[in-house]
Design a protein around this motif. Structure first.
Motif, PDB file in Angstrom:
ATOM      1  N   LEU A 107       0.849  -1.248  -0.051  1.00 65.47           N
ATOM      2  CA  LEU A 107      -0.053  -0.025   0.036  1.00 65.47           C
ATOM      3  C   LEU A 107       1.032   1.160   0.152  1.00 65.47           C
ATOM      4  O   LEU A 107       0.206   2.506   0.011  1.00 65.47           O
ATOM      5  N   GLY A 108       2.191   1.056   0.000  1.00 68.27           N
ATOM      6  CA  GLY A 108       3.157   2.233  -0.155  1.00 68.27           C
ATOM      7  C   GLY A 108       3.582   2.890   1.263  1.00 68.27           C
ATOM      8  O   GLY A 108       4.319   3.730   1.271  1.00 68.27           O
ATOM      9  N   TYR A 109       3.507   2.152   2.313  1.00 66.47           N
ATOM     10  CA  TYR A 109       3.837   2.577   3.464  1.00 66.47           C
ATOM     11  C   TYR A 109       5.272   2.242   3.671  1.00 66.47           C
ATOM     12  O   TYR A 109       5.706   1.092   2.801  1.00 66.47           O
ATOM     13  N   SER A 110       6.164   3.017   4.222  1.00 66.72           N
ATOM     14  CA  SER A 110       7.634   2.779   4.171  1.00 66.72           C
ATOM     15  C   SER A 110       8.228   2.487   5.599  1.00 66.72           C
ATOM     16  O   SER A 110       9.480   2.219   5.888  1.00 66.72           O
ATOM     17  N   ARG A 111       7.331   3.078   6.716  1.00 66.16           N
ATOM     18  CA  ARG A 111       8.133   3.023   8.092  1.00 66.16           C
ATOM     19  C   ARG A 111       7.077   2.266   9.159  1.00 66.16           C
ATOM     20  O   ARG A 111       5.814   2.827   9.012  1.00 66.16           O
ATOM     21  N   VAL A 112       7.321   1.407   9.940  1.00 68.40           N
ATOM     22  CA  VAL A 112       6.502   0.798  10.973  1.00 68.40           C
ATOM     23  C   VAL A 112       7.043   0.981  12.263  1.00 68.40           C
ATOM     24  O   VAL A 112       8.512   0.483  12.331  1.00 68.40           O
ATOM     25  N   ILE A 113       6.671   1.307  13.495  1.00 68.10           N
ATOM     26  CA  ILE A 113       6.919   1.455  14.700  1.00 68.10           C
ATOM     27  C   ILE A 113       6.305   0.427  15.482  1.00 68.10           C
ATOM     28  O   ILE A 113       5.037   0.247  15.025  1.00 68.10           O
ATOM     29  N   LEU A 114       6.743   0.286  16.657  1.00 67.34           N
ATOM     30  CA  LEU A 114       5.886  -0.609  17.642  1.00 67.34           C
ATOM     31  C   LEU A 114       6.594  -0.541  18.995  1.00 67.34           C
ATOM     32  O   LEU A 114       7.839  -0.337  19.224  1.00 67.34           O
ATOM     33  N   ILE A 115       5.990  -0.786  20.130  1.00 70.63           N
ATOM     34  CA  ILE A 115       6.468  -0.903  21.512  1.00 70.63           C
ATOM     35  C   ILE A 115       6.453  -2.452  21.747  1.00 70.63           C
ATOM     36  O   ILE A 115       5.379  -3.040  21.484  1.00 70.63           O
ATOM     37  N   GLY A 116       7.367  -3.099  22.035  1.00 68.78           N
ATOM     38  CA  GLY A 116       7.367  -4.426  22.152  1.00 68.78           C
ATOM     39  C   GLY A 116       9.070  -4.894  22.412  1.00 68.78           C
ATOM     40  O   GLY A 116       9.612  -4.340  22.853  1.00 68.78           O
ATOM     41  N   ASP A 117       8.818  -6.193  22.822  1.00 64.43           N
ATOM     42  CA  ASP A 117       9.980  -7.050  23.098  1.00 64.43           C
ATOM     43  C   ASP A 117      10.901  -7.347  21.810  1.00 64.43           C
ATOM     44  O   ASP A 117      10.484  -8.114  21.047  1.00 64.43           O
ATOM     45  N   GLY A 118      12.213  -6.574  22.019  1.00 61.43           N
ATOM     46  CA  GLY A 118      13.082  -6.720  20.962  1.00 61.43           C
ATOM     47  C   GLY A 118      13.466  -8.211  20.575  1.00 61.43           C
ATOM     48  O   GLY A 118      13.527  -8.492  19.199  1.00 61.43           O
ATOM     49  N   PRO A 119      13.503  -9.204  21.129  1.00 63.06           N
ATOM     50  CA  PRO A 119      13.901 -10.528  20.836  1.00 63.06           C
ATOM     51  C   PRO A 119      12.807 -11.175  20.305  1.00 63.06           C
ATOM     52  O   PRO A 119      12.945 -12.147  19.358  1.00 63.06           O
ATOM     53  N   TYR A 120      11.514 -10.985  20.381  1.00 62.29           N
ATOM     54  CA  TYR A 120      10.366 -11.367  19.827  1.00 62.29           C
ATOM     55  C   TYR A 120      10.467 -10.743  18.475  1.00 62.29           C
ATOM     56  O   TYR A 120      10.245 -11.370  17.259  1.00 62.29           O
ATOM     57  N   TYR A 121      10.471  -9.382  18.395  1.00 58.32           N
ATOM     58  CA  TYR A 121      10.160  -8.677  16.961  1.00 58.32           C
ATOM     59  C   TYR A 121      11.301  -8.525  16.128  1.00 58.32           C
ATOM     60  O   TYR A 121      11.220  -8.281  15.046  1.00 58.32           O
ATOM     61  N   ASN A 122      12.596  -8.997  16.747  1.00 56.87           N
ATOM     62  CA  ASN A 122      13.746  -8.758  15.702  1.00 56.87           C
ATOM     63  C   ASN A 122      13.672  -9.576  14.533  1.00 56.87           C
ATOM     64  O   ASN A 122      14.042  -9.497  13.669  1.00 56.87           O
ATOM     65  N   ARG A 123      12.818 -10.849  14.898  1.00 54.36           N
ATOM     66  CA  ARG A 123      12.898 -11.922  13.759  1.00 54.36           C
ATOM     67  C   ARG A 123      12.058 -11.192  12.524  1.00 54.36           C
ATOM     68  O   ARG A 123      11.945 -11.884  11.522  1.00 54.36           O
TER      69      ARG A 123
END
Length: 164
Positions: A107-123
């Motif tokens: 859809l043309g989005y280029s940036r995503v952020i979140l608040i979360g646990d690095g070891p889970y979301y790094n994957r």
């Protein structure tokens, strides 16, 4: 079999109940909810996962528009995401995240952020956002970002704000 589809108005109560079930009471007091107040989620990126046999809700993910840094660059705030306890451990969270990120890029989005646990979301390619500041009280180590296009976060520094 589990199918993913875009969340509809008819799903709203069930999705909210799932978020209430999987998150601590008072989830709406978190600073991420201040960025969502009065702002509609990105409907095309709010997905539900349903069991084909019984049509029960197995998981859900939502995304919200935000602005990033002093340049007020457009971005997405991923979350909340939840998987019903009876479906945890089946890879459904991975399917929801990957499906939503693929849709966001399409859809043309280029940036995503979140608040979360690095070891889970790094994957999923998320890394700590060193140059952005999330509204307090948020642990800065939990602010993660993912560029959907190369260099999307280059020069983006400063606060994360509600989308206008």
């Amino acid at each position: 079999m589990i199918r993913l589809s875009v969340e509809t108005e008819a799903d709203w109560h069930e999705v909210e109940s799932l978020f209430d079930l999987t998150f601590a009471p008072g989830r709406e007091a978190l600073s991420s909810y201040r960025l969502r107040d009065g702002v509609a989620p990105v409907a095309d990126l709010c997905l539900v996962a349903r069991d084909d046999t019984y049509n029960t809700l197995a998981g859900a993910i939502r995304h919200w528009p935000v602005t990033l840094g002093s340049a007020r660059a457009p971005g997405l705030l991923l979350g909340p995401i939840a998987v019903h306890p009876t479906h945890q451990g089946e890879g459904l969270g991975r399917r929801l995240i990957n499906g939503a990120l693929t849709r966001a890029a399409g859809l043309g989005y280029s940036r995503v952020i979140l608040i979360g646990d690095g070891p889970y979301y790094n994957r999923f390619g998320f890394m700590r956002c060193e140059d952005l500041a999330f509204p307090p009280p948020t642990n800065p180590d939990r602010l993660l970002c993912r560029a959907l296009t190369p260099g999307a976060f280059d020069g983006i520094t400063g606060p994360v704000r509600r989308a206008p």
